[in-house]
Design a protein around this motif. Structure first.
Motif, PDB file in Angstrom:
ATOM      1  N   ASP A 564     -24.102 -28.537  31.147  1.00  0.00           N
ATOM      2  CA  ASP A 564     -23.496 -29.815  30.105  1.00  0.00           C
ATOM      3  C   ASP A 564     -22.400 -29.801  30.329  1.00  0.00           C
ATOM      4  OD1 ASP A 564     -25.930 -30.236  28.837  1.00  0.00           O
ATOM      5  OD2 ASP A 564     -26.065 -29.528  27.623  1.00  0.00           O
ATOM      6  N   ALA A 565     -21.880 -28.902  30.580  1.00  0.00           N
ATOM      7  CA  ALA A 565     -19.953 -28.841  30.342  1.00  0.00           C
ATOM      8  C   ALA A 565     -19.694 -29.785  31.512  1.00  0.00           C
ATOM      9  CB  ALA A 565     -19.524 -27.171  30.799  1.00  0.00           C
ATOM     10  N   SER A 566     -20.791 -29.814  32.592  1.00  0.00           N
ATOM     11  CA  SER A 566     -20.146 -30.785  33.730  1.00  0.00           C
ATOM     12  C   SER A 566     -20.720 -32.633  32.933  1.00  0.00           C
ATOM     13  CB  SER A 566     -20.458 -30.549  35.169  1.00  0.00           C
ATOM     14  OG  SER A 566     -20.512 -29.566  35.731  1.00  0.00           O
ATOM     15  N   TRP A 567     -21.836 -31.642  32.590  1.00  0.00           N
ATOM     16  CA  TRP A 567     -22.582 -33.069  32.242  1.00  0.00           C
ATOM     17  C   TRP A 567     -21.454 -34.459  31.296  1.00  0.00           C
ATOM     18  CZ3 TRP A 567     -28.150 -31.569  31.700  1.00  0.00           C
ATOM     19  CH2 TRP A 567     -28.726 -31.648  32.817  1.00  0.00           C
ATOM     20  N   GLU A 571     -22.127 -37.544  34.240  1.00  0.00           N
ATOM     21  CA  GLU A 571     -22.981 -38.746  34.012  1.00  0.00           C
ATOM     22  C   GLU A 571     -23.774 -38.880  32.071  1.00  0.00           C
ATOM     23  OE1 GLU A 571     -26.603 -37.338  36.660  1.00  0.00           O
ATOM     24  OE2 GLU A 571     -25.407 -35.867  36.645  1.00  0.00           O
ATOM     25  N   SER A 572     -23.261 -37.950  31.140  1.00  0.00           N
ATOM     26  CA  SER A 572     -23.389 -38.260  29.918  1.00  0.00           C
ATOM     27  C   SER A 572     -21.898 -38.293  28.938  1.00  0.00           C
ATOM     28  CB  SER A 572     -24.134 -36.927  29.830  1.00  0.00           C
ATOM     29  OG  SER A 572     -25.174 -36.507  30.058  1.00  0.00           O
ATOM     30  N   MET A 573     -21.151 -38.298  29.824  1.00  0.00           N
ATOM     31  CA  MET A 573     -19.540 -39.210  29.201  1.00  0.00           C
ATOM     32  C   MET A 573     -20.168 -40.184  28.185  1.00  0.00           C
ATOM     33  SD  MET A 573     -15.940 -39.531  30.032  1.00  0.00           S
ATOM     34  CE  MET A 573     -15.876 -37.966  31.408  1.00  0.00           C
ATOM     35  N   GLU A 574     -20.489 -41.325  28.778  1.00  0.00           N
ATOM     36  CA  GLU A 574     -20.812 -42.938  28.131  1.00  0.00           C
ATOM     37  C   GLU A 574     -21.527 -42.417  27.143  1.00  0.00           C
ATOM     38  OE1 GLU A 574     -19.322 -45.396  28.420  1.00  0.00           O
ATOM     39  OE2 GLU A 574     -17.842 -43.900  29.620  1.00  0.00           O
ATOM     40  N   TYR A 575     -22.453 -41.363  26.719  1.00  0.00           N
ATOM     41  CA  TYR A 575     -23.362 -41.136  25.985  1.00  0.00           C
ATOM     42  C   TYR A 575     -22.571 -40.028  25.016  1.00  0.00           C
ATOM     43  CZ  TYR A 575     -26.728 -38.378  22.963  1.00  0.00           C
ATOM     44  OH  TYR A 575     -27.370 -37.921  21.234  1.00  0.00           O
ATOM     45  N   VAL A 576     -21.862 -39.723  25.076  1.00  0.00           N
ATOM     46  CA  VAL A 576     -20.557 -38.741  24.050  1.00  0.00           C
ATOM     47  C   VAL A 576     -19.647 -39.544  23.656  1.00  0.00           C
ATOM     48  CG1 VAL A 576     -19.320 -37.184  24.014  1.00  0.00           C
ATOM     49  CG2 VAL A 576     -21.224 -36.675  25.754  1.00  0.00           C
ATOM     50  N   ARG A 577     -19.352 -40.444  24.340  1.00  0.00           N
ATOM     51  CA  ARG A 577     -18.324 -40.976  24.036  1.00  0.00           C
ATOM     52  C   ARG A 577     -19.012 -42.633  22.919  1.00  0.00           C
ATOM     53  NH1 ARG A 577     -13.913 -42.603  26.264  1.00  0.00           N
ATOM     54  NH2 ARG A 577     -13.014 -40.553  28.154  1.00  0.00           N
TER      55      ARG A 577
END
Length: 633
Positions: A564-567, A571-577
């Motif tokens: 998850d550190a990389s994701w 690829e998951s950055m927009e979900y986090v944002r």
């Protein structure tokens, strides 16, 4: 394996059958094979059944004693029930089923609360005594099976899950601010309180008897506790090896008792592999299950997170019927709503891989063996214990180990992050929460750290009482979300009793070197120091070499984590944002958005690895959306 609920109006008012059914319906996933209710006067007991042993109607619950005095609702498995049944039959008891539930009921009839000491297994139970008008609640030694309760001053509610209590109007939905401080410090809850106000969990190894007309709720009473210690007489290593081998085989064999198919999680590590090796001797072509990770966007240490190759090697060796699933970056967000509903309050580390692993296994079996507990019993996290292995005093030890367990938000940032609620929690010291784990214990009221071995025994105690408990709660809920029973052979009573008296030098091989390094290489050299302390579980490794490949037993400990550190940076950055970098996020009802988002951006922009914090904030956001909708709490 089941789910239980109950209502006890200590003011004598009749309990509501309608509310009991509503509470029990919330945990239908824990027991899709049947339901049962007992309502009589001020007490109401509910049950959802997942039939594992004696699938006939004879196992129906709640179960009543022949004379009608006692009524039991029970969740769990007692692995020594057949031995207990023979003893009870010799004392004149007659049985009408093949269930362990009936044995537990008759054991209580015979020995009262002392019967709990005789149970080797996992359980949460409630027994109503109609003659004495008392309700008895108990939980297994280690907290494998959960039991939550709520006290309103005249009504006691209890259940296998918090959502069952929330289905009753007496239980209000309100966040506990102190719990937020505790979670954001330790990524866990160290005592019996939860993240919701006035909902507590009965501590592991405790029972509680509540009488009719009780004005206050009795304090849970401990009947057992971990006691890691050096033995009074150290035996030759060969004797420890043979005894561990015998007890481990016995533990796995005991937990294979079932009238439905049993499988095994096979992570690729030593603990689950060893359990599978023993189980495969008794169950030909046992089904095994592994979850791996797509590493196309992983970097650094994360490149080793996918253990499928090692799991496949062991599946080939043990001739299991093997099934795999590969998780990708988007699988976390797809599962988050369901995950939060079943996990209820967030606890410990990343958990969605466990959710998917249980879903996979549930398609083939009803029972699955897990390797949980091996690390906590046999010292599988040496880099943790060595952080506080050389100490000048009790205060020195407590300060060092407390500082190590600051898992999410630095203490220097806590007041800013919790700004909106700081006036309610600023008086609390996380150090006091940490030290309370020892003050509540049966054996560790005074922390004696005169020798490094004693420091490590205390660290093992802390982790068994807190970190392991959080893992067990997570594993129970995420497996039962899919109507799957998870069993943990390492937490067999006889095996645990043995493990607690294994000398530290047979668990950790570099202790003398660590003490020397700790004295001579302080400060900036700590990274080099900890890189040389990744031993652990030495005795267990030597025994398991008899069953699994040496490449597995000699491998370094690896957690069950996704990259998850990389994701989170990819690829998951927009979900986090979209979840956390918005003023609409529910977490900002309690957290300061500027201070919190600064920590999140540290990770997204590559300055710090804060994957645990981001995962925990995502979990907290999902929890608030599920359990405290806008306008509630």
């Amino acid at each position: 394996m089941c789910g239980i609920t109950g209502i006890f109006n200590t003011n004598g008012q009749p309990a509501s059958a309608v509310l009991l059914r509503r509470m029990t319906d919330t945990i239908v996933h824990r027991g899709p094979d049947g339901e049962g209710y007992y309502v009589e006067g001020p007490v109401a007991l509910g049950h959802r059944r997942l039939a594992i042993i004696d699938l006939s109607p004879a196992g129906h619950q709640p179960m009543m004693s022949p004379d009608g005095r006692f009524v039991l609702t029970f969740n769990g498995e007692v692995y020594n029930f057949q031995t207990l049944r023979l003893e009870l039959e010799s004392l004149g008891h007659a049985f009408h089923s093949r269930t362990d539930t009936e044995v537990v009921l008759h054991a209580y009839i015979q020995w009262g609360p002392a019967a709990i000491h005789r149970l080797n297994g996992m359980f949460a139970l409630a027994i109503w005594d109609a003659r004495e008008q008392t309700l008895f609640l108990a939980r297994d030694r280690y907290g494998i099976k959960p039991l939550y309760y709520h006290w309103s001053g005249q009504t006691l509610l209890f259940g296998s899950e918090m959502k069952a209590l929330l289905a009753h109007p007496a239980c209000k939905r309100q966040l506990r601010p102190e719990g937020l401080l505790e979670y954001l410090t330790f990524q866990n809850f160290l005592g019996q309180q939860t993240l919701l106000e006035d909902i507590e969990v009965l501590p592991p190894g405790c029972w509680m008897t509540v009488p009719l007309e009780a004005q206050t709720l009795p304090t849970p009473q401990p009947y057992w506790d971990f006691h890691f210690r050096e033995p009074s007489q150290v035996l030759p290593e060969a004797e420890y090896l043979e005894e561990l081998d015998r007890l481990f085989q016995q533990a796995v064999s005991r937990q294979l008792v079932s009238d439905v198919p049993v499988g095994a999680f096979l992570s690729g590590g030593m603990d689950s592999g060893s359990i599978t090796a023993i189980a495969a001797r008794q169950i030909p072509y046992i089904q095994s299950f592994t979850v791996g990770f797509d590493l196309h966007s992983a970097t650094g240490l994360e490149m080793g997170f996918d253990e499928r190759q090692r799991a496949e090697l062991m599946s080939y060796r043990f001739k299991t019927e093997h099934y795999e699933m590969v998780l990708k970056a988007g699988d976390m967000q797809r599962a988050m709503a369901a995950l939060a509903w079943h996990m209820e309050e967030p606890r410990v580390g990343q958990s969605y891989p466990n959710f998917y692993a249980s879903r996979l296994a549930s398609k083939f079996v009803k029972v699955c063996l897990s390797g949980a507990g091996g690390d906590e019993l046999f010292a599988g996290y040496p880099w943790r214990y060595y952080r506080a292995v050389v100490n000048e005093s009790k205060a020195d030890y407590l300060a060092k180990y407390h500082d190590f367990w600051q898992r999410l938000i630095p203490q220097s940032a806590m007041a800013n992050v919790l700004g909106p609620i700081w006036s309610q929690v600023g008086h609390l010291r996380s150090q006091d929460l940490f030290e309370s784990v020892f003050s509540r214990s049966m054996h560790y009221h005074a922390v004696d750290v005169r020798r490094p071995e004693e420091s490590i025994h205390h660290s093992l105690y802390f982790e068994a009482k807190t970190f392991l408990h959080g893992l067990l709660l997570m594993e129970d809920k995420l497996s039962m979300a899919h109507s799957l029973e998870t069993r943990v052979p390492f937490l067999d009573n006889d095996l645990v009793d043995f493990a607690m008296q294994v000398p530290i030098h047979l668990k950790l091989g570099n202790l003398a070197e660590v003490v020397r390094l700790n004295e001579n290489e302080p400060g900036s050299k700590t990274d080099r120091y900890f890189a040389r302390t990744r031993d652990g579980k030495l005795l267990l490794r030597k025994v398991m070499q008899r069953y699994i490949p040496e490449s597995i037993t000699d491998a370094e400990k690896q957690g069950f984590s996704a990259p998850d550190a990389s994701w989170f940076r990819g690829e998951s950055m927009e979900y986090v944002r979209g979840s956390l970098l918005t003023g609409k996020a529910r977490i900002y009802d309690y957290l300061d958005p500027v201070a919190t988002q600064a920590l999140i951006l540290d990770h997204l922009e590559g300055r710090e690895n804060r994957r645990l914090l981001i995962w925990s904030l995502l979990s907290l956001e999902a929890f608030l959306s599920q359990f405290l909708p806008v306008g509630v709490g």
